[in-house]
Design a protein around this motif. Structure first.
Motif, PDB file in Angstrom:
ATOM      1  N   ILE A 127       0.852  -1.181   0.000  1.00  0.00           N
ATOM      2  CA  ILE A 127       0.000   0.000   0.000  1.00  0.00           C
ATOM      3  C   ILE A 127       0.893   1.238   0.000  1.00  0.00           C
ATOM      4  CG2 ILE A 127      -2.066  -1.010   1.029  1.00  0.00           C
ATOM      5  CD1 ILE A 127      -1.087  -0.172   3.758  1.00  0.00           C
ATOM      6  N   SER A 128       0.359   2.335  -0.488  1.00  0.00           N
ATOM      7  CA  SER A 128       1.146   3.571  -0.596  1.00  0.00           C
ATOM      8  C   SER A 128       0.501   4.673   0.217  1.00  0.00           C
ATOM      9  CB  SER A 128       1.263   4.002  -2.059  1.00  0.00           C
ATOM     10  OG  SER A 128      -0.013   4.306  -2.595  1.00  0.00           O
ATOM     11  N   TRP A 129       1.311   5.663   0.589  1.00  0.00           N
ATOM     12  CA  TRP A 129       0.795   6.831   1.287  1.00  0.00           C
ATOM     13  C   TRP A 129       1.161   8.084   0.517  1.00  0.00           C
ATOM     14  CZ3 TRP A 129       5.016   4.068   3.047  1.00  0.00           C
ATOM     15  CH2 TRP A 129       6.221   4.742   3.175  1.00  0.00           C
TER      16      TRP A 129
ATOM     17  N   VAL B 264       0.642  12.770   0.872  1.00  0.00           N
ATOM     18  CA  VAL B 264       0.612  13.849   1.858  1.00  0.00           C
ATOM     19  C   VAL B 264      -0.661  13.791   2.692  1.00  0.00           C
ATOM     20  CG1 VAL B 264       0.546  16.349   2.154  1.00  0.00           C
ATOM     21  CG2 VAL B 264       2.111  15.344   0.491  1.00  0.00           C
ATOM     22  N   GLY B 265      -1.785  13.453   2.045  1.00  0.00           N
ATOM     23  CA  GLY B 265      -3.053  13.365   2.760  1.00  0.00           C
ATOM     24  C   GLY B 265      -3.102  12.271   3.801  1.00  0.00           C
ATOM     25  N   SER B 266      -2.186  11.305   3.705  1.00  0.00           N
ATOM     26  CA  SER B 266      -2.156  10.227   4.692  1.00  0.00           C
ATOM     27  C   SER B 266      -1.678  10.705   6.060  1.00  0.00           C
ATOM     28  CB  SER B 266      -1.252   9.085   4.204  1.00  0.00           C
ATOM     29  OG  SER B 266      -1.691   8.578   2.966  1.00  0.00           O
ATOM     30  N   GLY B 267      -0.961  11.816   6.087  1.00  0.00           N
ATOM     31  CA  GLY B 267      -0.592  12.442   7.356  1.00  0.00           C
ATOM     32  C   GLY B 267       0.501  11.764   8.139  1.00  0.00           C
ATOM     33  N   LEU B 268       1.287  10.895   7.535  1.00  0.00           N
ATOM     34  CA  LEU B 268       2.343  10.232   8.297  1.00  0.00           C
ATOM     35  C   LEU B 268       3.400  11.221   8.774  1.00  0.00           C
ATOM     36  CD1 LEU B 268       2.921   6.862   6.389  1.00  0.00           C
ATOM     37  CD2 LEU B 268       1.346   7.394   8.250  1.00  0.00           C
ATOM     38  N   ALA B 269       3.619  12.277   7.989  1.00  0.00           N
ATOM     39  CA  ALA B 269       4.622  13.274   8.384  1.00  0.00           C
ATOM     40  C   ALA B 269       4.213  14.041   9.637  1.00  0.00           C
ATOM     41  CB  ALA B 269       4.860  14.247   7.228  1.00  0.00           C
ATOM     42  N   LEU B 270       2.943  13.963  10.025  1.00  0.00           N
ATOM     43  CA  LEU B 270       2.467  14.669  11.214  1.00  0.00           C
ATOM     44  C   LEU B 270       2.675  13.860  12.485  1.00  0.00           C
ATOM     45  CD1 LEU B 270      -0.888  16.090   9.781  1.00  0.00           C
ATOM     46  CD2 LEU B 270       1.349  17.212   9.894  1.00  0.00           C
ATOM     47  N   ILE B 271       3.049  12.591  12.367  1.00  0.00           N
ATOM     48  CA  ILE B 271       3.292  11.756  13.540  1.00  0.00           C
ATOM     49  C   ILE B 271       4.643  12.151  14.143  1.00  0.00           C
ATOM     50  CG2 ILE B 271       3.638   9.397  14.359  1.00  0.00           C
ATOM     51  CD1 ILE B 271       1.870   8.461  12.054  1.00  0.00           C
ATOM     52  N   PRO B 272       4.706  12.489  15.419  1.00  0.00           N
ATOM     53  CA  PRO B 272       5.977  12.936  16.017  1.00  0.00           C
ATOM     54  C   PRO B 272       7.094  11.908  15.834  1.00  0.00           C
ATOM     55  CG  PRO B 272       4.136  13.341  17.509  1.00  0.00           C
ATOM     56  CD  PRO B 272       3.590  12.531  16.379  1.00  0.00           C
ATOM     57  N   ASN B 273       8.233  12.412  15.375  1.00  0.00           N
ATOM     58  CA  ASN B 273       9.445  11.611  15.216  1.00  0.00           C
ATOM     59  C   ASN B 273       9.303  10.474  14.207  1.00  0.00           C
ATOM     60  OD1 ASN B 273      10.654  13.255  17.079  1.00  0.00           O
ATOM     61  ND2 ASN B 273      10.842  11.721  18.682  1.00  0.00           N
ATOM     62  N   ALA B 274       8.248  10.467  13.390  1.00  0.00           N
ATOM     63  CA  ALA B 274       8.089   9.406  12.391  1.00  0.00           C
ATOM     64  C   ALA B 274       9.154   9.539  11.315  1.00  0.00           C
ATOM     65  CB  ALA B 274       6.701   9.478  11.760  1.00  0.00           C
ATOM     66  N   THR B 275       9.687   8.414  10.898  1.00  0.00           N
ATOM     67  CA  THR B 275      10.657   8.362   9.811  1.00  0.00           C
ATOM     68  C   THR B 275      10.208   7.304   8.824  1.00  0.00           C
ATOM     69  OG1 THR B 275      12.025   6.667  10.883  1.00  0.00           O
ATOM     70  CG2 THR B 275      12.523   8.982  11.391  1.00  0.00           C
ATOM     71  N   LEU B 276      10.832   7.303   7.660  1.00  0.00           N
ATOM     72  CA  LEU B 276      10.499   6.294   6.659  1.00  0.00           C
ATOM     73  C   LEU B 276      10.672   4.891   7.229  1.00  0.00           C
ATOM     74  CD1 LEU B 276       9.837   5.534   3.683  1.00  0.00           C
ATOM     75  CD2 LEU B 276      12.305   5.640   3.242  1.00  0.00           C
TER      76      LEU B 276
ATOM     77  N   GLY C 191       3.850  -5.699   9.992  1.00  0.00           N
ATOM     78  CA  GLY C 191       5.265  -5.485   9.700  1.00  0.00           C
ATOM     79  C   GLY C 191       5.540  -4.948   8.320  1.00  0.00           C
ATOM     80  N   ASN C 192       6.814  -4.957   7.936  1.00  0.00           N
ATOM     81  CA  ASN C 192       7.184  -4.562   6.582  1.00  0.00           C
ATOM     82  C   ASN C 192       8.391  -5.365   6.122  1.00  0.00           C
ATOM     83  OD1 ASN C 192       9.688  -3.259   7.306  1.00  0.00           O
ATOM     84  ND2 ASN C 192       8.566  -1.414   7.849  1.00  0.00           N
ATOM     85  N   THR C 193       8.403  -5.653   4.835  1.00  0.00           N
ATOM     86  CA  THR C 193       9.562  -6.302   4.208  1.00  0.00           C
ATOM     87  C   THR C 193      10.235  -5.379   3.211  1.00  0.00           C
ATOM     88  OG1 THR C 193       8.128  -7.298   2.516  1.00  0.00           O
ATOM     89  CG2 THR C 193       8.592  -8.610   4.484  1.00  0.00           C
ATOM     90  N   ALA C 194       9.574  -4.286   2.856  1.00  0.00           N
ATOM     91  CA  ALA C 194      10.145  -3.286   1.955  1.00  0.00           C
ATOM     92  C   ALA C 194       9.441  -1.965   2.205  1.00  0.00           C
ATOM     93  CB  ALA C 194       9.991  -3.701   0.493  1.00  0.00           C
ATOM     94  N   VAL C 195      10.199  -0.895   2.157  1.00  0.00           N
ATOM     95  CA  VAL C 195       9.636   0.441   2.306  1.00  0.00           C
ATOM     96  C   VAL C 195      10.463   1.384   1.446  1.00  0.00           C
ATOM     97  CG1 VAL C 195      11.025   0.946   4.357  1.00  0.00           C
ATOM     98  CG2 VAL C 195       8.895   2.197   3.969  1.00  0.00           C
ATOM     99  N   SER C 196       9.800   2.343   0.791  1.00  0.00           N
ATOM    100  CA  SER C 196      10.506   3.244  -0.113  1.00  0.00           C
ATOM    101  C   SER C 196       9.804   4.590  -0.152  1.00  0.00           C
ATOM    102  CB  SER C 196      10.553   2.644  -1.522  1.00  0.00           C
ATOM    103  OG  SER C 196      11.291   3.483  -2.406  1.00  0.00           O
ATOM    104  N   GLY C 197      10.558   5.625  -0.501  1.00  0.00           N
ATOM    105  CA  GLY C 197      10.007   6.969  -0.606  1.00  0.00           C
ATOM    106  C   GLY C 197      10.525   7.850   0.510  1.00  0.00           C
ATOM    107  N   ASP C 198       9.657   8.727   1.021  1.00  0.00           N
ATOM    108  CA  ASP C 198       9.972   9.528   2.195  1.00  0.00           C
ATOM    109  C   ASP C 198       8.725   9.581   3.060  1.00  0.00           C
ATOM    110  OD1 ASP C 198       8.266  11.651   1.225  1.00  0.00           O
ATOM    111  OD2 ASP C 198       9.918  12.325  -0.044  1.00  0.00           O
TER     112      ASP C 198
ATOM    113  N   SER D  64       6.584  11.746   3.496  1.00  0.00           N
ATOM    114  CA  SER D  64       5.425  12.414   2.893  1.00  0.00           C
ATOM    115  C   SER D  64       4.770  11.584   1.800  1.00  0.00           C
ATOM    116  CB  SER D  64       5.829  13.773   2.307  1.00  0.00           C
ATOM    117  OG  SER D  64       6.265  14.644   3.321  1.00  0.00           O
ATOM    118  N   GLN D  65       5.544  10.730   1.132  1.00  0.00           N
ATOM    119  CA  GLN D  65       5.002   9.943   0.027  1.00  0.00           C
ATOM    120  C   GLN D  65       5.865   8.703  -0.173  1.00  0.00           C
ATOM    121  OE1 GLN D  65       4.427  12.192  -3.536  1.00  0.00           O
ATOM    122  NE2 GLN D  65       3.597  10.478  -4.697  1.00  0.00           N
ATOM    123  N   GLY D  66       5.248   7.542  -0.215  1.00  0.00           N
ATOM    124  CA  GLY D  66       6.012   6.318  -0.393  1.00  0.00           C
ATOM    125  C   GLY D  66       5.113   5.103  -0.380  1.00  0.00           C
TER     126      GLY D  66
END
Length: 389
Positions: free
Chosen positions: A217-219, A221-233, A252-259, A261-263
Motif C-alpha cells: 500500500i502507498s501513502w 501527503v493526505g495520509s498524514g504520516l509526516a504529522l506523527i511525532p518523530n516518524a521516519t520512513l 510489519g514490513n519487508t520493503a519500504v521506499s520513498g519519504d 510524505s510519500q512512499g
C-alpha cells in the motif's frame, strides 16, 4: 454476418423504454458487438447472459444501476460516464475492464457486492477519475493490484499471495478507522499492542483472502504520516485489526521506499481474512527520556582551559540513559576516546593509549567526530565537536 441479440424484439424494446435493459431470457453479446448502455439505461439481470464475447459499455451523464437476481457476466466492458455505475449485484468480467471516466461503485457496507475480475480478467486506464469505489474482487489469482479508491483518488492495494486464491476482495476507505461513516464496524486506533506507536487515523483498506499473502500500500501527503511525532520512513509498518483479539497488531514490513510524505510499504506475510482492516502504523517512540527529548544531537565546542566554561563535553541528560557508549575519533578516523556510561568525563584528553605520544598535554586542537550509542534502545547519534586550545 450480423450480430444477434437472443431476446424477442418487442419485449426488448418495451422494457428498455420503461426501466432499462432487462435480461429475462437468453441475451447474447457476440464477438465484435459493441453495445452501449446509454442515458438513463440500467442493466437488470434475472438470468444468465449467453454467447457473451463482445463489449458492453456504460455511457452517459447519469447514474446507471446494475441489479437483478443473477450476476451478469461480461467479456469486455468499459465505463465512460459523468456519474458512476452503481452495482447492486456482482458484476463479473472475464476479460478487460477499460476505465475511461467514472467509477464503478459498490456498497461499502456489503462485502458480497463487487466488481469481479475473473481468472483471466484485467483492466486498463485506471486513474483518479475512473476506478472502483467500494469492493473489487478476483478469482483464482495469486497476484493482483486492486484498482480501488475513493471518489477523489485512486488508492490501489497489491496482493501477492502464496498461491491462487479462490476469492479475494478489497476496498479502500478514506475515513478514520475509529469512526468510519461507511460501515457499521469501527477499529479504535488507540486499541493496539505495545509494539505499535501510532495507528493512522486517516484511512484504511479492507482486504479478505484465505491464502497467506503480502500486501503493498502507498501513502501520500493526505495520509498524514509526516504529522506523527518523530516518524521516519524506516518507522512505517503495516498494521491490521485482528479479528480474534479485537485490536491493532503488527503485520510489519519487508520493503519500504520513498519519504515520510510519500512512499509505499510491503507487509510481511499474513492471512488477510484474519484481519478486519489494515492501515499504516509506526513503531513506538522511545520511552527513554533522553531519546524522546533528543531525536538528533548537535555539534559541540570544547575549550578545556580551566575557566569553567566548556571545559568538558556535556551531553545534557545522557547520564539518565543507562548503557550508553561514547566514542570520539580524530580526522584520520583514529579512536581517541571511549567510555561506557558516559557522564561528562571528556576534557580533551585521550584514553585509548598507543598512538598519543603525550597524553598529559591533551589532544591537538581541531575537529573531532563522535558517536553516541544507546544500547538498550538500539539508537545511535553522530556529530562533530571542535576542540579549541
Amino acid at each position: 454476418m450480423k450480430s444477434l441479440l437472443h431476446i424477442p424484439f418487442l419485449l426488448f424494446a418495451s422494457l428498455v423504454m420503461a426501466q432499462g435493459l432487462y435480461n429475462a431470457g437468453n441475451l447474447g453479446i457476440h464477438a465484435g458487438t459493441n453495445m452501449g448502455l446509454g442515458l438513463h439505461t440500467n442493466l437488470i439481470s434475472d438470468t444468465d447472459f449467453a454467447y457473451n464475447n463482445g463489449l458492453v459499455g456504460f455511457y452517459g451523464n447519469t447514474v446507471i444501476e446494475v441489479s437483478g437476481n443473477v450476476p451478469p457476466t461480461l467479456w469486455d466492458t468499459e465505463i465512460m460516464i459523468l456519474e458512476r455505475v452503481h452495482l447492486q449485484t456482482v458484476l463479473n468480467v472475464k476479460n478487460n475492464v477499460n476505465f475511461i471516466d467514472g467509477d464503478f461503485l459498490s456498497p461499502q457496507n456489503d462485502q458480497m457486492v463487487y466488481l469481479n475480475f475473473m481468472d483471466q480478467g484485467f483492466f486498463t486506464g485506471e486513474s483518479d477519475v475512473s476506478k472502483v469505489t467500494g469492493f473489487a474482487a478476483i478469482n483464482d489469482r495469486d497476484f493482483f493490484s486492486f484498482p480501488v479508491g475513493d471518489r477523489a483518488l485512486l488508492r490501489p492495494l497489491t496482493l501477492d499471495s502464496e498461491g491462487p486464491t479462490p476469492l479475494a476482495i478489497c476496498a479502500y476507505f478514506n475515513e478514520d478507522p475509529s469512526a468510519p461513516s461507511s460501515i457499521l464496524q469501527s477499529f479504535n486506533t488507540q486499541q493496539k499492542v505495545r509494539d505499535i506507536g501510532t495507528v493512522s487515523d486517516r484511512e484504511f483498506w479492507i482486504v479478505q483472502s484465505d491464502v497467506p499473502a503480502k500486501v503493498t500500500i502507498s501513502w501520500n501527503v493526505g495520509s498524514g504520516l509526516a504529522l506523527i511525532p518523530n516518524a521516519t520512513l524506516e518507522s512505517v509498518i503495516v498494521v491490521g485489526w485482528h479479528k480474534a483479539s479485537n485490536q491493532w497488531v503488527v503485520i510489519g514490513n519487508t520493503a519500504v521506499s520513498g519519504d515520510i510524505s510519500q512512499g509505499f510499504v510491503t507487509s510481511d506475510t499474513f492471512v488477510p481474512s484474519e484481519y478486519a482492516a489494515i492501515t499504516f502504523g509506526t513503531i513506538p517512540l522511545p520511552t527513554d527520556t533522553f531519546a524522546v527529548e533528543n531525536p538528533t544531537l548537535g555539534n559541540y565546542f570544547l575549550s578545556p582551559n580551566g575557566d569553567g566554561v566548556n571545559d568538558v563535553l556535556v551531553i545534557d541528560g545522557l547520564e539518565e540513559s543507562p548503557n550508553n557508549h561514547l566514542s570520539i575519533y580524530n580526522r584520520y578516523g583514529q579512536k581517541v576516546f571511549e567510555k561506557i556510561n558516559y557522564t561528562n568525563e571528556f576534557g580533551g584528553v585521550s584514553n585509548t593509549g598507543s598512538f598519543i605520544l603525550s597524553q598529559d598535554q591533551g589532544l591537538a586542537e581541531g575537529v573531532y567526530f563522535y558517536v553516541v550509542t544507546l544500547e538498550d534502545l538500539g539508537l545511535q547519534y553522530t556529530g562533530f565537536l571542535f576542540l579549541d586550545r
